[in-house]
Design a protein around this motif. Sequence first.
Motif, PDB file in Angstrom:
ATOM      1  N   THR A  57      -8.210   5.878  -1.485  1.00 28.88           N
ATOM      2  CA  THR A  57      -6.882   6.322  -1.042  1.00 28.88           C
ATOM      3  C   THR A  57      -6.968   7.702  -0.412  1.00 28.88           C
ATOM      4  O   THR A  57      -6.395   7.960   0.658  1.00 28.88           O
ATOM      5  CB  THR A  57      -5.905   6.343  -2.223  1.00 28.88           C
ATOM      6  N   GLU A  58      -7.697   8.603  -1.055  1.00 26.31           N
ATOM      7  CA  GLU A  58      -7.822   9.948  -0.521  1.00 26.31           C
ATOM      8  C   GLU A  58      -8.678   9.981   0.738  1.00 26.31           C
ATOM      9  O   GLU A  58      -8.370  10.697   1.692  1.00 26.31           O
ATOM     10  CB  GLU A  58      -8.411  10.863  -1.607  1.00 26.31           C
ATOM     11  N   LEU A  90      -6.084   0.465  -3.699  1.00 23.42           N
ATOM     12  CA  LEU A  90      -7.302   0.929  -3.039  1.00 23.42           C
ATOM     13  C   LEU A  90      -8.231   1.708  -3.964  1.00 23.42           C
ATOM     14  O   LEU A  90      -9.430   1.825  -3.665  1.00 23.42           O
ATOM     15  CB  LEU A  90      -6.938   1.827  -1.840  1.00 23.42           C
ATOM     16  N   ALA A  92      -0.677   2.857  -3.240  1.00 26.95           N
ATOM     17  CA  ALA A  92      -1.998   2.882  -2.616  1.00 26.95           C
ATOM     18  C   ALA A  92      -3.091   3.063  -3.657  1.00 26.95           C
ATOM     19  O   ALA A  92      -4.134   2.391  -3.611  1.00 26.95           O
ATOM     20  CB  ALA A  92      -2.069   3.992  -1.571  1.00 26.95           C
ATOM     21  N   HIS A  93      -2.891   3.941  -4.627  1.00 21.93           N
ATOM     22  CA  HIS A  93      -3.912   4.204  -5.644  1.00 21.93           C
ATOM     23  C   HIS A  93      -4.221   2.945  -6.449  1.00 21.93           C
ATOM     24  O   HIS A  93      -5.382   2.670  -6.768  1.00 21.93           O
ATOM     25  CB  HIS A  93      -3.472   5.331  -6.569  1.00 21.93           C
ATOM     26  N   LEU A 147       0.825  -1.206   0.000  1.00 25.16           N
ATOM     27  CA  LEU A 147       0.000   0.000   0.000  1.00 25.16           C
ATOM     28  C   LEU A 147       0.859   1.254   0.000  1.00 25.16           C
ATOM     29  O   LEU A 147       0.503   2.264  -0.625  1.00 25.16           O
ATOM     30  CB  LEU A 147      -0.936  -0.002   1.204  1.00 25.16           C
ATOM     31  N   THR A 181      -8.381   5.524  -6.297  1.00 23.16           N
ATOM     32  CA  THR A 181      -8.080   6.913  -5.965  1.00 23.16           C
ATOM     33  C   THR A 181      -8.993   7.466  -4.874  1.00 23.16           C
ATOM     34  O   THR A 181      -8.531   8.085  -3.904  1.00 23.16           O
ATOM     35  CB  THR A 181      -8.187   7.789  -7.229  1.00 23.16           C
ATOM     36  N   GLY A 215      -4.526   6.622   2.288  1.00 23.46           N
ATOM     37  CA  GLY A 215      -3.663   5.554   1.788  1.00 23.46           C
ATOM     38  C   GLY A 215      -3.596   4.315   2.636  1.00 23.46           C
ATOM     39  O   GLY A 215      -2.762   3.428   2.388  1.00 23.46           O
TER      40      GLY A 215
END
Length: 405
Positions: A72-73, A67, A63-64, A59, A69, A77
């Motif tokens: 993640t935001e 998970l 991460a993007h 991750l 975008t 993350g």
Amino acid sequence: MTLELLRGTVRPYAWGSRTVIAELTGNPSPAPHPEAELWFGAHPASPSTVDGTALTELLELDAHGHLGTEITERWAGRLPFLIKVLAADEPLSLQAHPSAGLAAEGYAREEAAGIPRDAPERNYPDPTAKPELLCALSEFHALAGFREPRRSVELLRALDCEPLRPYTELLAGQPDEDGLRALFTTFVTLPSSALEQLLPAVVDACVRHVRERGEFDLECRTALELAERYPGDAGILAALLLNRLVLQPGEAIHIAAGNLHAYLRGTAIEILAASDNVLRCGLTPKHVDVPELLRVLDFAADEMPVLKGEQHGAVRRYQTSAEEFELSVAELDGAAARAVLTACGPQILLCTEGTALLRAASGHERVLGKGEAVWSPAKDGDISVTPVEEHIRTTVYRASLPSGQ
């Protein structure tokens, strides 16, 4: 990387079973040490691994990609949920978890005070809430949530214990949240001299009640069990104020912020926010901070709701108010059966019975055996589950974010 086998980590707490997790994962049974929990997720203390690489590291690197975008935001993350197999042969501590606001406040306060995050007296090692959902795999016994006060008065009076009478009448005179708070606070702050007189009398009263096959037999047996394991602990008195639950397989309870609870025995799937914030009340040798516990506890009292899940074809979903997770389970009885787990971002799938063929919308496939789990990143999309063996029951649990996130 998609539908990759996820290697869980075993937590060897003393209250765990030597057989349940070993047999689930196909390892020698009994295990040499108690195995209490099998974790699947990206918790920093015990991250699962994919091809030998910790999920936390994957991750951090992308991460993007794992998970998506938006998630993640939303979660900075990190994977906000953790799924476990919980195997309890003995009672866990009596405990509660803080709300998001109290967790952030407590964490900031302890950081400012310079208390090391791994210190035994630390209450808030992270700044996040820790809601939980526990779903029984076997008959599961628990204490959870304060019982309706008038019903607790009936229980305490049924014990016919003279030293307990003043405390009983305290609640009888104010059978509401404030009365519960007053009695609970009195119980957990009793001086040792008073506790040494009251507890033996209550234990004797519970013995009499059981012998006479009284109405509150199960509650009294639980108090006796706790008294045997934790003699002299005020948590025994607190336990008499809680709902005593016996969950059947497939039944679940949601432990929200401030809910006082203790898991007693049984095997379950537990899904929770990936936090370590625990305020303990008793039944443990670990740190107990009564003033902080009282800030966290929710004294709203009633029967604890038992969730059976919402059925959608071969899939049951357990929906709660938690933002961090949702539990689903695909239950299939034959090779012709099929279930579809609708994508909710990244997913962890865990097989507890049979053998399943997983097909992701991305086109990837994986055969998943009993005791195995896979990591499915957000790009996989929907996942279909089909039994590999005809006439063999196949069960796959799915941990994800709630629908709509």
